[in-house]
Design a protein around this motif. Sequence first.
Motif, mmCIF file in Angstrom:
data_model
loop_
_atom_site.group_PDB
_atom_site.id
_atom_site.type_symbol
_atom_site.label_atom_id
_atom_site.label_comp_id
_atom_site.label_asym_id
_atom_site.label_seq_id
_atom_site.Cartn_x
_atom_site.Cartn_y
_atom_site.Cartn_z
ATOM 1 N N PHE A 35 -8.011 8.274 -12.907
ATOM 2 C CA PHE A 35 -8.257 8.597 -11.511
ATOM 3 C C PHE A 35 -6.996 9.213 -10.901
ATOM 4 O O PHE A 35 -5.894 8.706 -11.074
ATOM 5 C CB PHE A 35 -8.652 7.343 -10.728
ATOM 6 N N GLY A 36 -7.169 10.308 -10.203
ATOM 7 C CA GLY A 36 -6.030 10.995 -9.611
ATOM 8 C C GLY A 36 -5.432 12.057 -10.511
ATOM 9 O O GLY A 36 -4.546 12.796 -10.089
ATOM 10 N N GLY A 37 -5.887 12.136 -11.775
ATOM 11 C CA GLY A 37 -5.464 13.212 -12.653
ATOM 12 C C GLY A 37 -4.393 12.895 -13.657
ATOM 13 O O GLY A 37 -3.990 13.774 -14.430
ATOM 14 N N ALA A 38 -3.901 11.649 -13.700
ATOM 15 C CA ALA A 38 -2.857 11.302 -14.670
ATOM 16 C C ALA A 38 -3.401 11.395 -16.089
ATOM 17 O O ALA A 38 -4.570 11.089 -16.345
ATOM 18 C CB ALA A 38 -2.322 9.898 -14.403
ATOM 19 N N ASP A 39 -2.554 11.827 -17.012
ATOM 20 C CA ASP A 39 -2.935 11.922 -18.418
ATOM 21 C C ASP A 39 -3.088 10.521 -18.995
ATOM 22 O O ASP A 39 -2.155 9.721 -18.959
ATOM 23 C CB ASP A 39 -1.886 12.702 -19.193
ATOM 24 N N ALA A 40 -4.282 10.222 -19.538
ATOM 25 C CA ALA A 40 -4.560 8.864 -19.998
ATOM 26 C C ALA A 40 -3.675 8.467 -21.170
ATOM 27 O O ALA A 40 -3.121 7.366 -21.198
ATOM 28 C CB ALA A 40 -6.035 8.743 -20.377
ATOM 29 N N ALA A 41 -3.532 9.357 -22.161
ATOM 30 C CA ALA A 41 -2.751 9.023 -23.350
ATOM 31 C C ALA A 41 -1.284 8.810 -23.019
ATOM 32 O O ALA A 41 -0.614 7.965 -23.619
ATOM 33 C CB ALA A 41 -2.899 10.134 -24.392
ATOM 34 N N ALA A 42 -0.783 9.548 -22.038
ATOM 35 C CA ALA A 42 0.623 9.430 -21.652
ATOM 36 C C ALA A 42 0.869 8.246 -20.725
ATOM 37 O O ALA A 42 2.026 7.963 -20.383
ATOM 38 C CB ALA A 42 1.083 10.719 -20.973
ATOM 39 N N SER A 43 -0.194 7.571 -20.315
ATOM 40 C CA SER A 43 -0.070 6.474 -19.347
ATOM 41 C C SER A 43 -0.131 5.106 -20.001
ATOM 42 O O SER A 43 -0.336 4.103 -19.322
ATOM 43 C CB SER A 43 -1.167 6.587 -18.285
ATOM 44 N N GLU A 44 0.037 5.061 -21.327
ATOM 45 C CA GLU A 44 0.080 3.798 -22.044
ATOM 46 C C GLU A 44 1.418 3.633 -22.739
ATOM 47 O O GLU A 44 1.963 4.594 -23.270
ATOM 48 C CB GLU A 44 -1.041 3.724 -23.090
ATOM 49 N N GLY A 45 1.928 2.415 -22.722
ATOM 50 C CA GLY A 45 3.162 2.107 -23.414
ATOM 51 C C GLY A 45 3.031 0.813 -24.180
ATOM 52 O O GLY A 45 1.968 0.174 -24.175
ATOM 53 N N ALA A 46 4.120 0.412 -24.822
ATOM 54 C CA ALA A 46 4.088 -0.805 -25.636
ATOM 55 C C ALA A 46 3.776 -2.037 -24.808
ATOM 56 O O ALA A 46 3.233 -3.020 -25.320
ATOM 57 C CB ALA A 46 5.422 -0.974 -26.353
ATOM 58 N N SER A 47 4.093 -2.021 -23.518
ATOM 59 C CA SER A 47 3.853 -3.182 -22.657
ATOM 60 C C SER A 47 2.655 -2.968 -21.741
ATOM 61 O O SER A 47 2.515 -3.654 -20.732
ATOM 62 C CB SER A 47 5.097 -3.492 -21.826
ATOM 63 N N GLY A 48 1.791 -1.993 -22.097
ATOM 64 C CA GLY A 48 0.579 -1.802 -21.311
ATOM 65 C C GLY A 48 0.577 -0.488 -20.563
ATOM 66 O O GLY A 48 1.313 0.447 -20.893
ATOM 67 N N LEU A 49 -0.253 -0.415 -19.534
ATOM 68 C CA LEU A 49 -0.370 0.800 -18.742
ATOM 69 C C LEU A 49 0.926 1.066 -17.975
ATOM 70 O O LEU A 49 1.508 0.162 -17.390
ATOM 71 C CB LEU A 49 -1.519 0.666 -17.734
ATOM 72 N N THR A 50 1.327 2.319 -17.965
ATOM 73 C CA THR A 50 2.499 2.702 -17.184
ATOM 74 C C THR A 50 2.111 3.238 -15.817
ATOM 75 O O THR A 50 2.971 3.460 -14.965
ATOM 76 C CB THR A 50 3.318 3.765 -17.934
ATOM 77 N N THR A 51 0.821 3.464 -15.609
ATOM 78 C CA THR A 51 0.316 3.875 -14.305
ATOM 79 C C THR A 51 -1.060 3.251 -14.094
ATOM 80 O O THR A 51 -1.802 3.035 -15.054
ATOM 81 C CB THR A 51 0.237 5.404 -14.179
ATOM 82 N N LEU A 52 -1.367 2.912 -12.861
ATOM 83 C CA LEU A 52 -2.666 2.358 -12.471
ATOM 84 C C LEU A 52 -2.988 1.039 -13.156
ATOM 85 O O LEU A 52 -4.140 0.730 -13.428
ATOM 86 C CB LEU A 52 -3.787 3.378 -12.714
ATOM 87 N N GLY A 53 -1.965 0.244 -13.453
ATOM 88 C CA GLY A 53 -2.192 -1.128 -13.884
ATOM 89 C C GLY A 53 -2.651 -1.975 -12.706
ATOM 90 O O GLY A 53 -2.653 -1.534 -11.551
ATOM 91 N N ILE A 54 -3.040 -3.218 -12.992
ATOM 92 C CA ILE A 54 -3.610 -4.063 -11.937
ATOM 93 C C ILE A 54 -2.587 -4.415 -10.860
ATOM 94 O O ILE A 54 -2.955 -4.798 -9.741
ATOM 95 C CB ILE A 54 -4.236 -5.344 -12.541
ATOM 96 N N GLU A 55 -1.281 -4.243 -11.162
ATOM 97 C CA GLU A 55 -0.266 -4.515 -10.139
ATOM 98 C C GLU A 55 -0.365 -3.537 -8.969
ATOM 99 O O GLU A 55 0.227 -3.765 -7.909
ATOM 100 C CB GLU A 55 1.139 -4.486 -10.739
ATOM 101 N N ASN A 56 -1.115 -2.455 -9.157
ATOM 102 C CA ASN A 56 -1.296 -1.470 -8.087
ATOM 103 C C ASN A 56 -2.493 -1.781 -7.195
ATOM 104 O O ASN A 56 -2.779 -1.018 -6.270
ATOM 105 C CB ASN A 56 -1.460 -0.072 -8.694
ATOM 106 N N TYR A 57 -3.203 -2.877 -7.481
ATOM 107 C CA TYR A 57 -4.308 -3.287 -6.606
ATOM 108 C C TYR A 57 -3.761 -3.444 -5.188
ATOM 109 O O TYR A 57 -2.776 -4.150 -4.964
ATOM 110 C CB TYR A 57 -4.884 -4.610 -7.103
ATOM 111 N N PRO A 58 -4.355 -2.782 -4.193
ATOM 112 C CA PRO A 58 -3.742 -2.748 -2.857
ATOM 113 C C PRO A 58 -3.735 -4.106 -2.162
ATOM 114 O O PRO A 58 -4.769 -4.773 -2.059
ATOM 115 C CB PRO A 58 -4.602 -1.742 -2.102
ATOM 116 N N THR A 59 -2.572 -4.482 -1.671
ATOM 117 C CA THR A 59 -2.436 -5.787 -1.029
ATOM 118 C C THR A 59 -3.251 -5.888 0.256
ATOM 119 O O THR A 59 -3.638 -6.985 0.656
ATOM 120 C CB THR A 59 -0.959 -6.080 -0.721
ATOM 121 N N ASP A 60 -3.520 -4.763 0.903
ATOM 122 C CA ASP A 60 -4.307 -4.839 2.142
ATOM 123 C C ASP A 60 -5.787 -5.069 1.872
ATOM 124 O O ASP A 60 -6.582 -5.174 2.813
ATOM 125 C CB ASP A 60 -4.104 -3.579 2.992
#
Length: 211
Positions: A35-60
């Motif tokens: 979502f938003g256009g980020a490259d899916a393959a480039a958004s994974e690392g050894a410790s998980g997602l590098t973008t749009l992981g659950i830590e980005n769930y909006p606090t509001d």
Amino acid sequence: PGGIAFAADMKFFSGQHGAPTIDALGHISDNGKLFGGADAAASEGASGLTTLGIENYPTDRFVNRGVLLDVARHKNVDALAPGQEITAEDLEATAKAEGIDIQPGDSVLIRTGYGKFFDTDKSMFSGFRPGPGEGATRWLASKKVFLAGDDQMSFEVVPEKGTVFPCHRILIADNGIYIVENLNLEELARTLAEQKVYEFVLIANPPRIRG
């Protein structure tokens, strides 16, 4: 004795779909893009997602307007049939019968009645299951909801012919709408039906585990 000492606990998480499960937006891609256009393959690392992981769930949205569309009750059944597709017309008719207006930003929960099988009939719960189809999902997306959830383990319908999970693609990758699975909606549904009120305060605070 006489010096420093430590006690340490390690927690290992697993058990996918063993409890209510929220899908991070990085969970699903469409044609290699998140979502938003980020490259899916480039958004994974050894410790998980590098973008749009659950830590980005909006606090509001930890506290949000929730709406229950009790499709099973609207159809006068305890539970929808295995593999039964919920259509856009089903959602529209349920909302109309409940006198509820879906607003942009809502968290919409859909009751199929399958939640009762989580503890009582595991083969039923994990087999072919009812749920929203592609049309219902596009209806939800058109309403610009924030989150959609239901009471079975895949969110969308799983018929005997199988599925390639188009609802996940439409909601998560194409529209940035969170999905929650395995919700226990039975007591909530009874309470709301007794009160004839189908909107409520939904508190959802997913563990903010990076990646």
